[in-house]
Design a protein around this motif. Structure first.
Motif, PDB file in Angstrom:
ATOM      1  N   MET A  59      13.992  16.844  -6.227  1.00 25.91           N
ATOM      2  CA  MET A  59      15.376  16.452  -5.950  1.00 25.91           C
ATOM      3  C   MET A  59      15.661  15.016  -6.386  1.00 25.91           C
ATOM      4  O   MET A  59      16.749  14.503  -6.162  1.00 25.91           O
ATOM      5  CB  MET A  59      15.672  16.606  -4.452  1.00 25.91           C
ATOM      6  N   GLY A  60      14.658  14.360  -6.958  1.00 28.03           N
ATOM      7  CA  GLY A  60      14.844  12.983  -7.410  1.00 28.03           C
ATOM      8  C   GLY A  60      14.457  11.945  -6.373  1.00 28.03           C
ATOM      9  O   GLY A  60      14.556  10.747  -6.617  1.00 28.03           O
ATOM     10  N   GLY A  61      13.998  12.399  -5.210  1.00 27.00           N
ATOM     11  CA  GLY A  61      13.551  11.467  -4.171  1.00 27.00           C
ATOM     12  C   GLY A  61      12.305  10.723  -4.618  1.00 27.00           C
ATOM     13  O   GLY A  61      11.437  11.285  -5.275  1.00 27.00           O
ATOM     14  N   ARG A  62      12.228   9.478  -4.258  1.00 28.90           N
ATOM     15  CA  ARG A  62      11.105   8.633  -4.687  1.00 28.90           C
ATOM     16  C   ARG A  62      10.049   8.573  -3.582  1.00 28.90           C
ATOM     17  O   ARG A  62      10.377   8.410  -2.402  1.00 28.90           O
ATOM     18  CB  ARG A  62      11.652   7.243  -4.989  1.00 28.90           C
ATOM     19  N   HIS A  63       8.784   8.711  -3.985  1.00 27.92           N
ATOM     20  CA  HIS A  63       7.667   8.692  -3.045  1.00 27.92           C
ATOM     21  C   HIS A  63       6.640   7.666  -3.493  1.00 27.92           C
ATOM     22  O   HIS A  63       6.409   7.488  -4.678  1.00 27.92           O
ATOM     23  CB  HIS A  63       6.988  10.064  -2.977  1.00 27.92           C
ATOM     24  N   ALA A  64       6.003   7.024  -2.531  1.00 25.73           N
ATOM     25  CA  ALA A  64       4.935   6.066  -2.818  1.00 25.73           C
ATOM     26  C   ALA A  64       3.600   6.684  -2.425  1.00 25.73           C
ATOM     27  O   ALA A  64       3.500   7.331  -1.377  1.00 25.73           O
ATOM     28  CB  ALA A  64       5.158   4.778  -2.037  1.00 25.73           C
ATOM     29  N   LEU A  65       2.600   6.465  -3.243  1.00 23.75           N
ATOM     30  CA  LEU A  65       1.268   6.958  -2.908  1.00 23.75           C
ATOM     31  C   LEU A  65       0.793   6.344  -1.591  1.00 23.75           C
ATOM     32  O   LEU A  65       0.142   7.008  -0.784  1.00 23.75           O
ATOM     33  CB  LEU A  65       0.285   6.645  -4.043  1.00 23.75           C
ATOM     34  N   ASP A  66       1.155   5.101  -1.346  1.00 27.67           N
ATOM     35  CA  ASP A  66       0.785   4.416  -0.098  1.00 27.67           C
ATOM     36  C   ASP A  66       1.271   5.152   1.157  1.00 27.67           C
ATOM     37  O   ASP A  66       0.698   4.990   2.227  1.00 27.67           O
ATOM     38  CB  ASP A  66       1.367   3.000  -0.058  1.00 27.67           C
ATOM     39  N   ALA A  67       2.313   5.947   1.019  1.00 24.96           N
ATOM     40  CA  ALA A  67       2.864   6.664   2.171  1.00 24.96           C
ATOM     41  C   ALA A  67       1.876   7.685   2.744  1.00 24.96           C
ATOM     42  O   ALA A  67       2.056   8.153   3.862  1.00 24.96           O
ATOM     43  CB  ALA A  67       4.163   7.363   1.787  1.00 24.96           C
ATOM     44  N   PHE A  68       0.838   8.019   1.972  1.00 30.59           N
ATOM     45  CA  PHE A  68      -0.128   9.024   2.409  1.00 30.59           C
ATOM     46  C   PHE A  68      -1.396   8.404   2.988  1.00 30.59           C
ATOM     47  O   PHE A  68      -2.367   9.109   3.237  1.00 30.59           O
ATOM     48  CB  PHE A  68      -0.475   9.951   1.239  1.00 30.59           C
ATOM     49  N   ARG A  69      -1.391   7.083   3.199  1.00 29.21           N
ATOM     50  CA  ARG A  69      -2.569   6.435   3.794  1.00 29.21           C
ATOM     51  C   ARG A  69      -2.890   7.088   5.119  1.00 29.21           C
ATOM     52  O   ARG A  69      -2.004   7.546   5.835  1.00 29.21           O
ATOM     53  CB  ARG A  69      -2.317   4.951   4.006  1.00 29.21           C
ATOM     54  N   GLY A  70      -4.162   7.115   5.438  1.00 27.84           N
ATOM     55  CA  GLY A  70      -4.591   7.732   6.688  1.00 27.84           C
ATOM     56  C   GLY A  70      -5.133   9.132   6.490  1.00 27.84           C
ATOM     57  O   GLY A  70      -5.650   9.741   7.423  1.00 27.84           O
ATOM     58  N   ARG A  71      -5.037   9.650   5.265  1.00 28.91           N
ATOM     59  CA  ARG A  71      -5.589  10.969   4.966  1.00 28.91           C
ATOM     60  C   ARG A  71      -6.100  11.004   3.535  1.00 28.91           C
ATOM     61  O   ARG A  71      -5.732  10.167   2.727  1.00 28.91           O
ATOM     62  CB  ARG A  71      -4.564  12.060   5.216  1.00 28.91           C
ATOM     63  N   TYR A  72      -6.938  11.972   3.244  1.00 32.01           N
ATOM     64  CA  TYR A  72      -7.405  12.144   1.872  1.00 32.01           C
ATOM     65  C   TYR A  72      -6.288  12.741   1.031  1.00 32.01           C
ATOM     66  O   TYR A  72      -5.581  13.648   1.475  1.00 32.01           O
ATOM     67  CB  TYR A  72      -8.625  13.067   1.819  1.00 32.01           C
ATOM     68  N   VAL A  73      -6.141  12.223  -0.182  1.00 34.33           N
ATOM     69  CA  VAL A  73      -5.116  12.694  -1.110  1.00 34.33           C
ATOM     70  C   VAL A  73      -5.779  12.998  -2.445  1.00 34.33           C
ATOM     71  O   VAL A  73      -6.525  12.177  -2.984  1.00 34.33           O
ATOM     72  CB  VAL A  73      -4.013  11.627  -1.318  1.00 34.33           C
ATOM     73  N   LEU A  74      -5.513  14.186  -2.974  1.00 33.00           N
ATOM     74  CA  LEU A  74      -6.014  14.572  -4.286  1.00 33.00           C
ATOM     75  C   LEU A  74      -4.827  14.526  -5.247  1.00 33.00           C
ATOM     76  O   LEU A  74      -3.913  15.344  -5.146  1.00 33.00           O
ATOM     77  CB  LEU A  74      -6.627  15.976  -4.244  1.00 33.00           C
ATOM     78  N   VAL A  75      -4.821  13.533  -6.133  1.00 34.17           N
ATOM     79  CA  VAL A  75      -3.732  13.343  -7.087  1.00 34.17           C
ATOM     80  C   VAL A  75      -4.140  13.989  -8.406  1.00 34.17           C
ATOM     81  O   VAL A  75      -5.087  13.546  -9.054  1.00 34.17           O
ATOM     82  CB  VAL A  75      -3.444  11.840  -7.318  1.00 34.17           C
ATOM     83  N   ASN A  76      -3.439  15.054  -8.779  1.00 39.73           N
ATOM     84  CA  ASN A  76      -3.721  15.741 -10.035  1.00 39.73           C
ATOM     85  C   ASN A  76      -2.584  15.470 -11.013  1.00 39.73           C
ATOM     86  O   ASN A  76      -1.426  15.761 -10.720  1.00 39.73           O
ATOM     87  CB  ASN A  76      -3.861  17.249  -9.792  1.00 39.73           C
TER      88      ASN A  76
END
Length: 184
Positions: A59-76
């Motif tokens: 939808m065009g919303g902007r997200h920061a990778l930092d917003a997922f701190r506190g959990r493991y994140v797999l960025v593909n």
């Protein structure tokens, strides 16, 4: 008396570490190596803080990778023109469905306008949320030599592992590995 206290504390610490290790709450750098099906996933010798990057949703919303701190994140990072990327998308969707403690961010890096939602759906990965990096900020920030590239970011925001090339993310042993390190 002091010697008994020190020994008691050491035994208590060892027990706590054993419980945390057994429950999978220790990080990948504390003894949990990826399984053979994830041979492309290489642990970082010295984890470094992930770059401060942003990406968009459908939808065009902007997200920061930092917003997922506190959990493991797999960025593909993937693209529609990349055959190995497309081949591993269903595997990423299986992993996301079966390892709830892991946040899977499959980020499309196509430069032009692409209907990523329709593309994911038509390639067996429609359950993955749509994320886009049409400005290729992620590619530059993570210094990506080719696609697919997958980065595992720990709860502390540090890059703990990286895979350059495809992997079988949805295999039973891969799911078990990610469940173990995330404690889910």
């Amino acid at each position: 008396m002091t010697k008994k206290i020190i020994i008691s504390l050491a035994v208590f610490a060892a027990l706590v570490m054993g419980v945390l290790y057994g429950k999978g709450l220790l990080s990948v750098h504390q003894g949990i190596a990826p399984p053979a099906s994830l041979s492309a996933l290489v642990l970082e010798k010295t984890p470094k803080t992930a770059p401060a990057v942003h990406f968009a949703d459908a939808m065009g919303g902007r997200h920061a990778l930092d917003a997922f701190r506190g959990r493991y994140v797999l960025v593909n990072l993937w693209a529609t023109w990349c055959a190995p990327c497309v081949a591993e998308l269903p595997s990423l969707a299986r992993l996301a469905a079966h390892a709830p403690g892991l946040k899977v961010l499959a980020i499309n890096t196509d430069h032009g306008k692409v209907d990523a939602a329709a593309f994911l759906k038509s390639h067996g990965a429609g359950s993955l949320p749509v994320y886009l990096d049409s400005e290729r900020m992620m590619l530059r920030s993570f210094v990506v030599p080719g696609l697919p590239t997958t980065i595992l970011v720990g709860p502390d925001g540090k890059v703990v592992a990286r895979a350059e090339g495809p992997a079988e993310w949805g295999s039973q042993e891969a799911v078990k590995y990610f469940k173990r390190i995330t404690g889910s």
